[in-house]
Structure formats: structure tokens, C-alpha cells
Design an enzyme around this catalytic site. Sequence first.
Site, mmCIF file in Angstrom:
data_model
loop_
_atom_site.group_PDB
_atom_site.id
_atom_site.type_symbol
_atom_site.label_atom_id
_atom_site.label_comp_id
_atom_site.label_asym_id
_atom_site.label_seq_id
_atom_site.Cartn_x
_atom_site.Cartn_y
_atom_site.Cartn_z
ATOM 1 N N CYS A 162 0.795 -1.238 0.000
ATOM 2 C CA CYS A 162 0.000 0.000 0.000
ATOM 3 C C CYS A 162 0.821 1.279 0.000
ATOM 4 O O CYS A 162 0.701 2.113 -0.877
ATOM 5 C CB CYS A 162 -0.893 0.119 1.226
ATOM 6 S SG CYS A 162 -1.798 -1.338 1.639
ATOM 7 N N HIS A 198 -2.555 7.111 4.441
ATOM 8 C CA HIS A 198 -1.473 6.169 4.750
ATOM 9 C C HIS A 198 -0.098 6.636 4.296
ATOM 10 O O HIS A 198 0.799 5.828 4.073
ATOM 11 C CB HIS A 198 -1.774 4.780 4.161
ATOM 12 C CG HIS A 198 -1.168 3.678 4.984
ATOM 13 N ND1 HIS A 198 -1.115 2.367 4.590
ATOM 14 C CD2 HIS A 198 -0.560 3.699 6.203
ATOM 15 C CE1 HIS A 198 -0.526 1.639 5.504
ATOM 16 N NE2 HIS A 198 -0.182 2.419 6.502
#
Length: 587
Positions: free
Chosen positions: A91, A152
Site C-alpha cells: 500500500c 497512509h
Amino acid sequence: MWPSCLLWNPTAPVGFACPRKMRTLLLLLLFIYEARSHAVSMPNFVLLMADDLGIGDPGCYGNKTLRTPNIDRLARGGVSSRSTLAASPLCKPSRAAFMTGRYPIRSGMASRSQVGVFVFSASSGGLPHSEITFAKLLKNQGYSTALIGKWHLGTSCHNRTDLCHHPLSHGFDYFHGLPVTNLRDCKLLVFLPLQVITITLLTLAVLRWLGLVQVPPCIFFCLFFLAALVLGGLLCFLHYFRPLNCFLMRNRDITQQPMSYDNLTQRLTADAAQFIQRNAKTPFLLVLAFLHMHTALFSSKDFAGKSKHGAYGDAAEEMDWSVGQILDVLDELKLANNTLVYFSSDQGAHVEEVTIKGEGHGGSNGIYKGGKANNWEGGIRVPGILRWPGVIQAGLEIDEPTSNMDIFPTVAKLAGSPLPEDRIIDGRDLMPLLQGRSHRSDHEFLFHYCNFYLNAVRWHPQNSTSIWKAFFFTPKFFPEGANGCFATHVCFCHGQYVTYHDPPLLFDISQDPRERNPLTPTSQPRFREILETMQEAAARHAETLQDVPNQLSLGNLIWKPWLQMCCSSSGLFCQCDWEKQVGRGSH
Ligand SMILES: *[C@@H]1O[C@H](CO)[C@@H](O)[C@H](O)[C@H]1NC(C)=O
Ligand SMILES: *[C@@H]1O[C@H](CO)[C@@H](O)[C@H](O)[C@H]1NC(C)=O
Ligand SMILES: *[C@@H]1O[C@H](CO)[C@@H](O)[C@H](O)[C@H]1NC(C)=O
Ligand SMILES: *[C@@H]1O[C@H](CO)[C@@H](O)[C@H](O)[C@H]1NC(C)=O
Ligand SMILES: *[C@@H]1O[C@H](CO)[C@@H](O)[C@H](O)[C@H]1NC(C)=O
């Protein structure tokens, strides 16, 4: 060229000056022309990014049982790419590359340890401020920019208010979502160890009371005390960890701590739709980064239990619904023809994600090997759909290797922004390929990193249909014959967890997309020559890398109490809920 009479020139002879009426008319025409060309040259961008969705999941990529009618509708109206490659199978580095158009190693977003992502909102690492995101470029061009959903890429550096890595510091005017990622821990699923410890404790106590266990009292009480301590510790952790790490923000403020899963997708989708409505008359960039399909899986009442694929299918169908809502808003506001919509996933499905009950909570990577956290095709080949009616050919399928880093230069160019010249941009403009002006990807070589380590090179020679892929190492799958690293839940990138290959393991992806048959000097007469070319390319690429601060060093990964954000209004336990006000406030 401008008519000369429109330019201010006090020294011009009187005879050359425009009559005032003509001048006004010309100015007016010019204004209209400018305004129209503005509309054409500044399309809107809606970039939809799923988390851990596999290329085998959407219907338009061949899934017959998972229902994704809206993603399929998007694909019918645009180009579907069969070879969109994530710059990293994880990610955080993948998103860093997506945002900056550069390999994650260039921004220091590539881990040298086993921990490849930030697990705390209160870590100091993140996308450095010196990096330029496409949002920053577009904001400079006058775009309204929003990121809704998962970020993130870091929060703060030195104190909890500097928000140096936050979306608002990276070119977004508006942020509503999760600074970290959806985590299993956000959903109190970790009951099993608690139950085991509690039952063991009770059994021990009962057995001793009945006189069935003969242990010296001191040892028994020591054991009992230790177990109780572990149990208490776990309970505390669960109670405090959720609010500490799982919270929603709107711009600089916390709106919900801990985050609630109730109608979560609906809330974020409604906010995204409202952003489009608010900005219908100005060019805008919306990045809707879904919290789906990362575990813990969730879905609202309307979707729970409705799919043929358990909790995973329910969540995927809810995400598809959300895509549909966004497409509907674009249609209603008649913006579709002036909006480039992109749909993709940050990496392949997480195949090791299996619950204690044995239910698969990871998606499907179709025919491809491996998945999230490794560079087999299943880890990096993701859905890639681009739609822009009237500009991009509808229904086209392309199979040229492209990268999620390509969005950066593509979007920048369409918005009329020059690319930064002081740094290497690894992405390439996609428009020639999407418009059928070119049949070849501009990427002759692509470099597949596993965190900090160069894992494989992909070579698509200019004059050939071959796509060579050479692995310098491969992850050790476990158990033997499995399609993932089930012992460690994710594959790691170095040391004892991988097998190094010298000579590198070579495949022709165009002939062997499942990566089953490594080539040998006997099966491929040009074996040595091909590898030599690829190794030279890797060496040339390595020369372009610079030493940059490691954003995932131990010091940047650990939890720092002074960076911990906490909903102050409610006092002790960092708990609050302003989400309803958000919904009302932005109507
Ligand atoms: C936090 O850090 C920023 C930048 O380093 C500084 O300007 C600000 O005053 C600090 N805030 C607090 C509350 O210390
Ligand atoms: C979720 O949304 C549905 C439909 O809008 C509504 O009926 C329901 O009350 C909401 N649930 C919660 C917990 O807010
Ligand atoms: C469709 O998706 C589901 C959920 O990921 C998966 O279990 C199934 O195998 C997929 N079907 C195909 C044909 O890939
Ligand atoms: C959008 O573009 C398509 C394809 O060029 C065209 O058929 C359609 O009429 C256009 N729609 C609007 C609302 O302009
Ligand atoms: C492609 O071009 C290279 C050098 O330009 C040459 O060495 C190679 O033989 C060519 N390959 C094919 C398949 O024509």
C-alpha cells in the site's frame, strides 16, 4: 498571436490604435475563446483507488460471480488495461509512487526492514514535503483538490499539530478520511487469544480448586498472576489502541475516534459526491481512496450477506455501489464528458488473508501467481480503467505494460502543468496509448521493487512483442506448494525469507503470464544476452538513485506519544463523534 491593438503600447502612432468599440468586441471574443479553451484544456479528474482489490475480482476482468456492474459500466465507457502495474506490491510505497510519479525508493518510502508500512498514526515517517504530488501541481493550476478515504502516507513530523505529511500539506484542499489505513485491530476481531487465555485461567483455577492439579501453590499463583497480567494487558491494548489509531479526520480535525464502521462507505461516498457538486463549475481533482478491501472487512446492512463471496464479496459490491454513485453524480451534473475517471487498486489481492474459520478475506488475482507483498504478477497486476467519453475510445482494451506512476504525468499534462524539472519522473504520459495514437508503452524497462530491494526487471524490447521479466530473488512461499507466505501472513523482501537467483530467474510474460516456466539457456538461445541487457538497465537505473532520508527507519516507524492525536473535547479516552455534523455541515 494577439492583435497588436490589444497590447498596451503608449508609443504606438495614433493611426494604429483600435477604435474603442472594436477593441471592446475583440476583448470580449478573446475572453469567450479563452473561457472555452479553458473548459476543454482543464478536464476534471476523479481517481478511484481500491485497497487490495485483485485483478480477478471485477466482472469486467472476467469474474462471473462477483457483481460489479458499476465498475463494468466504467470499463465499457473507456479503456481497460490488462497490464496496469503497481509500482510496488504494498500500500504505502505504491501510493507514494502513484502520488508522485516516482519509484518509492526515490522518496525514501521504501523500507529496509520487514515492516513495509506505517502501523501507527503517531509515527514520524511519511511522504517528505519536498516531494511533489499531482495534487500540488493541479492546485497550482487552479484546481480544487480533495482526498477522501485512505491516506497512509504519514501525518506529523515533530508535534501533533505540524501535520507535515498530511494530505493538506501535499496539495489537497480538502481531506476527509483515515490518516493510516483500515486495520484488523479497528474492528475488535482479536478475540481468540483473549478467549484462550480466559478459558485456560478458569480451567486452571477450577482444576486446582477440585484438587486435580498438583502444583506447588507458589508456582500456581505465579502462573495465574502472569496469565492475568497478559489478559489485562491485551484488554487495555484493545481498548486504547482502537481510538488511538483508528480515527477519521476532516481536514485538520478529528471527526470520529474511534472510527465507526456504521455506514462508513456511505458517509465517505456522500462527501465525495458533495465535493463534486460544490465544485461543478471549477476544474477539480477528486481522489477517492476506498477503505475497501483491506481487512477488517466491513459492509453496511444493504450489502452484508448479499454476495456470493462472503464478507469479501459484500465489501466489494458495496465499493462497486460507491463507484456507481460517483458516476451518477457526474452524469447528473453533465460533467462526464469533461472528466477523466480512473479506477485501480494499489496492489494485488492479499491471498494470505484467511480468517481463523478458514474464510478467504483476500480477493482473487485471476490466473496470476502470488499477491500483495510480492512481485509475482498477482501482486502488481491490478485493474486499470480510464474513461473520458469523446476523448478516450470506449471499449478499448490494451495490454501494454503501464504503471500506476503514469497517472502523474498524464494528469499534469492534461491540466496544462509542466512537469517538475529538478527530479526524475518515472511515469509516462498515457494519452497516446489511450487515444490509439501509439500502440507501444513508453516503458521499455520497469523496475519491480520489494520495499527497498530491486526484486525484478521487466523489459519490453522496442521491436518485439516479448515481455521479459527477470527476478533477482523470489519469496519463499510457505507451506510448500502454496501460493503465498502463509506462515508470516505477508511475504518479506530479504534475508532468509527469499531465495536469491544467479543467474536471475527469467520469464517471458507475453508467453507465460502465470510465471510457471522459467527459461533456460537451452529453451531460450538468447538467454544470456537478454539477461545482460536487463542487468545493464538495472545498473543504469541504480545510478539515478540518490541517498534520501529513510522514512521507514525504526525511529520513523515507532509510536511517538507526542505525535498521538486525540479528540480533546471528550477528555480521558480520546473518544468523540462529529461525523453527523460533517454530513450536515457540507450540505
Ligand atoms: C509544532 O511544530 C511546528 C513546526 O515545527 C511549529 O511551528 C509549532 O509551533 C509547533 N506547535 C506546538 C504546539 O509545539
Ligand atoms: C445507515 O444508513 C441507513 C440508510 O440511509 C439508515 O437507515 C441507517 O439508520 C444508518 N445507520 C446508522 C447506524 O447510521
Ligand atoms: C471472483 O471473485 C471472488 C472473490 O474474490 C473469488 O473468490 C472468485 O474466485 C473470483 N472468480 C474468478 C473467476 O476469478
Ligand atoms: C458526451 O460525449 C459522447 C461521445 O462523444 C456523446 O455521444 C454525448 O452526446 C456527449 N454528451 C454530452 C452531454 O455532451
Ligand atoms: C531488436 O533490436 C535489437 C537492437 O536494436 C536487435 O539486437 C534485436 O535482434 C532485435 N530483435 C528482434 C526480434 O528483431
